[in-house]
Design a protein around this motif. Structure first.
Motif, PDB file in Angstrom:
ATOM      1  N   GLY A   1       0.780  -1.220   0.000  1.00  0.00           N
ATOM      2  CA  GLY A   1       0.000   0.000   0.000  1.00  0.00           C
ATOM      3  C   GLY A   1       0.817   1.278   0.000  1.00  0.00           C
ATOM      4  N   SER A   2       2.117   1.166  -0.148  1.00  0.00           N
ATOM      5  CA  SER A   2       2.986   2.345  -0.155  1.00  0.00           C
ATOM      6  C   SER A   2       4.024   2.185  -1.260  1.00  0.00           C
TER       7      SER A   2
ATOM      8  N   LEU B   1       8.045  -1.154  -4.057  1.00  0.00           N
ATOM      9  CA  LEU B   1       9.430  -1.376  -4.474  1.00  0.00           C
ATOM     10  C   LEU B   1       9.964  -2.699  -3.927  1.00  0.00           C
ATOM     11  N   ARG B   2       9.624  -2.991  -2.683  1.00  0.00           N
ATOM     12  CA  ARG B   2      10.081  -4.246  -2.070  1.00  0.00           C
ATOM     13  C   ARG B   2       9.518  -5.446  -2.824  1.00  0.00           C
ATOM     14  N   LEU B   3       8.227  -5.386  -3.175  1.00  0.00           N
ATOM     15  CA  LEU B   3       7.608  -6.493  -3.898  1.00  0.00           C
ATOM     16  C   LEU B   3       8.320  -6.745  -5.225  1.00  0.00           C
TER      17      LEU B   3
ATOM     18  N   GLY C   1       3.706  -6.824 -13.229  1.00  0.00           N
ATOM     19  CA  GLY C   1       3.640  -5.429 -13.643  1.00  0.00           C
ATOM     20  C   GLY C   1       2.863  -4.601 -12.642  1.00  0.00           C
ATOM     21  N   LEU C   2       2.800  -3.306 -12.915  1.00  0.00           N
ATOM     22  CA  LEU C   2       2.151  -2.347 -12.014  1.00  0.00           C
ATOM     23  C   LEU C   2       1.083  -1.556 -12.743  1.00  0.00           C
TER      24      LEU C   2
ATOM     25  N   ASP D   1      10.624   6.146  -9.182  1.00  0.00           N
ATOM     26  CA  ASP D   1      11.010   4.858  -8.615  1.00  0.00           C
ATOM     27  C   ASP D   1      10.341   3.664  -9.292  1.00  0.00           C
ATOM     28  N   LEU D   2       9.128   3.877  -9.838  1.00  0.00           N
ATOM     29  CA  LEU D   2       8.341   2.746 -10.331  1.00  0.00           C
ATOM     30  C   LEU D   2       7.927   2.881 -11.793  1.00  0.00           C
ATOM     31  N   GLY D   3       8.390   3.927 -12.457  1.00  0.00           N
ATOM     32  CA  GLY D   3       7.942   4.198 -13.825  1.00  0.00           C
ATOM     33  C   GLY D   3       8.169   3.064 -14.792  1.00  0.00           C
TER      34      GLY D   3
END
Length: 300
Positions: free
Chosen positions: A161-162, A167-169, A179-180, A206-208
């Motif tokens: 949820g953060s 990032l850890r996942l 994917g995200l 960070d997640l792009g």
């Protein structure tokens, strides 16, 4: 240019009528929901014929299916219920390519027994994360076996949820089959809503590279801190409008900085589809106009 689509389950009609109405509203893609007013399609495993009929119906209306909704609580505390839910999700992952897309989406769940979106103390523990990691790992393996991508949609009250948990996942499961879904509204709480731009810039920095699909809804502080749903007649994940300090609206009905959202998204993924949610069928045209206007404003 960014494309604009919508959740098909917002339109509660039979298969062909749903596609006709979505196209009449000017959308050019859908996230497919196995939740619409057609008794011919049950919640069980879709047949090859049904997948082909669904896929081809949308294609004939110039509405490619770009993602599939598989939303469920993958860490439901009742283990039998968890197994039932995750088996259904796995069946959708196996069918994704037959429906025309590799991308099948779910949230990461909560240990709360009363709601799929309410928080629970176990969500933020190492033990809770380990259970979630195991569940996601199983889903990613099914995706690998069927040339699909399991996409997580994070939400502040779920196990993932953060930004840090997301990032850890992705560090722990380093796979092209994970994917995200980029939905910035899902990361905001009362403590960080006033740093909207800072949170959003960190999300994309960070997640792009993990983003596969984007969603468009809105977020605002709530006066009613209970769980909120709209009267839609659709599944709960389509009627959900927030719980706790935040409420979730259709695009343009909250505080999200849409120009920044689209600017950051287009910089990394210039042709990505943005899927509108949290609206009713009657609200869909105005939501699309808002999204189109913001894209024109940014030039994407």
């Amino acid at each position: 240019m960014l494309q604009v689509g919508i959740f098909s389950g917002i339109y509660q009609h039979d298969l062909a009528e749903t596609a006709r109405r979505i196209r009449a509203h000017g959308f050019n893609a859908v996230q497919f929901d196995l939740d619409f007013a057609d008794p011919a399609y049950a919640e069980g495993e879709l047949s090859e014929r049904q997948c082909r009929e669904i896929r081809d119906t949308y294609r004939r209306h110039d509405l490619p299916i770009v993602s599939v909704s598989g939303y469920t609580n993958i860490v439901h505390p009742d283990l039998e219920e968890r197994k039932r839910r995750n088996e259904r999700l796995k069946s959708l992952i196996r069918n994704g390519r037959a429906l025309g897309t590799p991308y099948v989406i779910s949230e990461t769940g909560t240990f709360n027994t009363d709601s799929d979106w309410a928080p629970h103390p176990r969500n933020t523990t190492e033990a809770g994360y380990a259970e979630c990691l195991e569940a996601v790992g199983e889903l990613v393996e099914v995706a690998r076996e069927h040339d699909a991508v399991f996409c997580v949609e994070t939400y502040v009250n779920n196990v993932i949820g953060s930004i840090d948990a997301t990032l850890r996942l992705f560090r722990d499961i380093d796979s092209p089959h994970l994917g995200l879904v980029m939905d910035p509204t899902n990361y905001y709480e009362d403590h960080n809503l006033d740093d909207m731009d800072g949170v959003m810039r960190r999300l994309f920095a960070d997640l792009g590279d993990k983003i596969r699909i984007a969603h468009a809804k809105d977020v605002a502080r709530a006066t009613d801190t209970g769980e909120k749903h709209a009267e839609t007649g659709a599944a709960e994940y389509l009627s959900f409008r927030g719980v706790g300090a935040m409420e979730l609206h259709g695009p343009g009905q909250g505080a999200l900085n849409y120009p920044l959202f689209f600017e950051l998204l287009a910089a990394r993924h210039p042709n990505m589809t943005v899927i509108i949610e949290h609206v009713t069928e009657d609200e869909a045209p105005a939501a699309k106009q808002f999204v189109d206007d913001k894209m024109i404003e940014v030039g994407v």
